[in-house]
Design a protein around this motif. Structure first.
Motif, PDB file in Angstrom:
ATOM      1  N   HIS A  63       0.871  -1.195  -0.039  1.00 33.97           N
ATOM      2  CA  HIS A  63      -0.059  -0.077  -0.196  1.00 33.97           C
ATOM      3  C   HIS A  63       0.786   1.259   0.228  1.00 33.97           C
ATOM      4  O   HIS A  63       2.032   0.979  -0.079  1.00 33.97           O
ATOM      5  N   SER A  64       0.290   2.285   0.113  1.00 31.60           N
ATOM      6  CA  SER A  64       0.997   3.720   0.049  1.00 31.60           C
ATOM      7  C   SER A  64       0.937   4.254   1.456  1.00 31.60           C
ATOM      8  O   SER A  64       0.038   3.979   2.036  1.00 31.60           O
ATOM      9  N   GLU A  65       2.256   4.876   1.938  1.00 30.24           N
ATOM     10  CA  GLU A  65       2.194   5.646   3.322  1.00 30.24           C
ATOM     11  C   GLU A  65       2.709   6.810   3.430  1.00 30.24           C
ATOM     12  O   GLU A  65       3.651   7.249   2.480  1.00 30.24           O
ATOM     13  N   PHE A  66       2.073   8.004   4.097  1.00 33.39           N
ATOM     14  CA  PHE A  66       2.725   8.912   4.346  1.00 33.39           C
ATOM     15  C   PHE A  66       2.926   9.053   5.853  1.00 33.39           C
ATOM     16  O   PHE A  66       2.049   8.602   6.531  1.00 33.39           O
ATOM     17  N   ILE A  67       4.128   9.434   6.304  1.00 30.51           N
ATOM     18  CA  ILE A  67       4.334   9.640   7.539  1.00 30.51           C
ATOM     19  C   ILE A  67       4.651  10.949   8.125  1.00 30.51           C
ATOM     20  O   ILE A  67       5.636  11.453   7.326  1.00 30.51           O
ATOM     21  N   LEU A  68       3.933  11.643   8.766  1.00 30.05           N
ATOM     22  CA  LEU A  68       4.280  12.778   9.286  1.00 30.05           C
ATOM     23  C   LEU A  68       4.823  13.154  10.653  1.00 30.05           C
ATOM     24  O   LEU A  68       4.172  12.504  11.794  1.00 30.05           O
ATOM     25  N   VAL A  69       6.193  13.313  10.526  1.00 26.50           N
ATOM     26  CA  VAL A  69       6.794  13.781  11.671  1.00 26.50           C
ATOM     27  C   VAL A  69       6.663  14.693  12.582  1.00 26.50           C
ATOM     28  O   VAL A  69       6.581  15.965  12.179  1.00 26.50           O
ATOM     29  N   ARG A  70       6.177  14.491  13.855  1.00 27.63           N
ATOM     30  CA  ARG A  70       5.498  15.651  14.593  1.00 27.63           C
ATOM     31  C   ARG A  70       6.830  16.035  15.651  1.00 27.63           C
ATOM     32  O   ARG A  70       6.794  17.211  16.064  1.00 27.63           O
ATOM     33  N   GLU A  71       7.137  15.037  16.331  1.00 27.51           N
ATOM     34  CA  GLU A  71       8.510  15.557  17.198  1.00 27.51           C
ATOM     35  C   GLU A  71       9.664  14.257  16.835  1.00 27.51           C
ATOM     36  O   GLU A  71       9.390  13.317  16.704  1.00 27.51           O
ATOM     37  N   GLY A  72      10.988  14.759  17.157  1.00 26.98           N
ATOM     38  CA  GLY A  72      11.880  13.987  17.133  1.00 26.98           C
ATOM     39  C   GLY A  72      12.661  13.861  15.778  1.00 26.98           C
ATOM     40  O   GLY A  72      12.040  14.736  14.965  1.00 26.98           O
ATOM     41  N   THR A  73      13.488  13.116  15.628  1.00 26.94           N
ATOM     42  CA  THR A  73      14.334  12.830  14.420  1.00 26.94           C
ATOM     43  C   THR A  73      14.162  11.484  13.927  1.00 26.94           C
ATOM     44  O   THR A  73      14.652  10.374  14.742  1.00 26.94           O
ATOM     45  N   LEU A  74      13.518  10.985  12.783  1.00 23.90           N
ATOM     46  CA  LEU A  74      13.657   9.794  12.384  1.00 23.90           C
ATOM     47  C   LEU A  74      14.727   9.603  11.157  1.00 23.90           C
ATOM     48  O   LEU A  74      14.788  10.507  10.418  1.00 23.90           O
ATOM     49  N   LEU A  75      15.024   8.458  10.989  1.00 32.30           N
ATOM     50  CA  LEU A  75      15.914   8.165   9.891  1.00 32.30           C
ATOM     51  C   LEU A  75      15.025   7.206   8.818  1.00 32.30           C
ATOM     52  O   LEU A  75      14.843   6.029   9.310  1.00 32.30           O
ATOM     53  N   PHE A  76      14.992   7.496   7.801  1.00 34.89           N
ATOM     54  CA  PHE A  76      14.123   6.904   6.823  1.00 34.89           C
ATOM     55  C   PHE A  76      15.131   6.202   6.022  1.00 34.89           C
ATOM     56  O   PHE A  76      15.770   6.531   5.013  1.00 34.89           O
ATOM     57  N   GLU A  77      14.995   4.921   5.906  1.00 35.46           N
ATOM     58  CA  GLU A  77      15.860   3.803   5.362  1.00 35.46           C
ATOM     59  C   GLU A  77      15.129   3.072   4.299  1.00 35.46           C
ATOM     60  O   GLU A  77      14.281   2.367   4.512  1.00 35.46           O
ATOM     61  N   HIS A  78      15.537   3.349   2.631  1.00 34.87           N
ATOM     62  CA  HIS A  78      14.796   2.917   1.649  1.00 34.87           C
ATOM     63  C   HIS A  78      15.593   2.699   0.615  1.00 34.87           C
ATOM     64  O   HIS A  78      16.461   3.433   0.217  1.00 34.87           O
ATOM     65  N   ASP A  79      15.429   1.610  -0.178  1.00 38.40           N
ATOM     66  CA  ASP A  79      16.121   1.666  -1.363  1.00 38.40           C
ATOM     67  C   ASP A  79      17.625   1.904  -1.529  1.00 38.40           C
ATOM     68  O   ASP A  79      18.355   2.503  -2.412  1.00 38.40           O
TER      69      ASP A  79
END
Length: 122
Positions: A63-79
Motif C-alpha cells: 500500500h502507500s504511506e505518508f508519515i508525518l513527523v511531529r516530534e524528534g528525528t527519524l531516519l528513513f531507510e529505503h532503496d
C-alpha cells in the motif's frame, strides 16, 4: 476508532483508538480504519518511538504511506538510501518499498502514519 465507509465528513480523535505496545517499547494508537467513498482502504495511526529503540526490521508494504513527523528525528531507510526527517517533514513510502524508520534523535520520535490502498484490512 472509525470503521466502515467514509461517506460523511467527521472528526476522529486519537482517544477513540486502541493503544498497542510494540516489542521495542514504542506505542502505536489506531485512529482510523475505514474505506474512502472511492473504495480505497485507509488507516491512520499515531506512533511514538523511544530514544534508542530498535526499529521494526526492514519490511515491504503493499500500500502507500505518508508519515508525518511531529516530534524528534527519524531516519528513513529505503532503496539503499538513508534520509533524515525532522518535525514537520513528510515521508512518502511508495507501494512495494522495502523500508524502516528509526529514531536517531535524543528525544522520543512521534509521528502519524496515513496508509492508503493496497493490502490493508478494514
Amino acid at each position: 476508532m472509525g470503521t466502515g465507509e467514509l461517506a460523511k465528513a467527521r472528526v476522529f480523535t486519537p482517544e477513540q483508538g486502541s493503544v498497542r505496545t510494540m516489542a521495542n517499547g514504542g506505542q502505536s494508537r489506531d485512529i482510523l480504519r475505514a474505506a474512502l467513498a472511492t473504495g480505497e482502504p485507509v488507516s491512520i495511526h499515531e506512533s511514538t518511538q523511544p530514544v534508542g529503540a530498535k526499529p521494526n526490521p526492514p519490511h515491504t508494504i503493499q500500500h502507500s504511506e505518508f508519515i508525518l513527523v511531529r516530534e524528534g528525528t527519524l531516519l528513513f531507510e529505503h532503496d539503499g538510501v538513508s534520509e533524515e526527517a525532522k518535525p514537520g517533514s513528510v515521508i512518502y513510502v511508495a507501494y512495494g518499498t522495502m523500508h524502516t524508520v528509526r529514531n536517531v534523535g535524543n528525544t522520543p520520535a512521534k509521528y502519524v502514519v496515513i496508509a492508503i490502498g493496497g493490502d490493508q484490512k478494514n
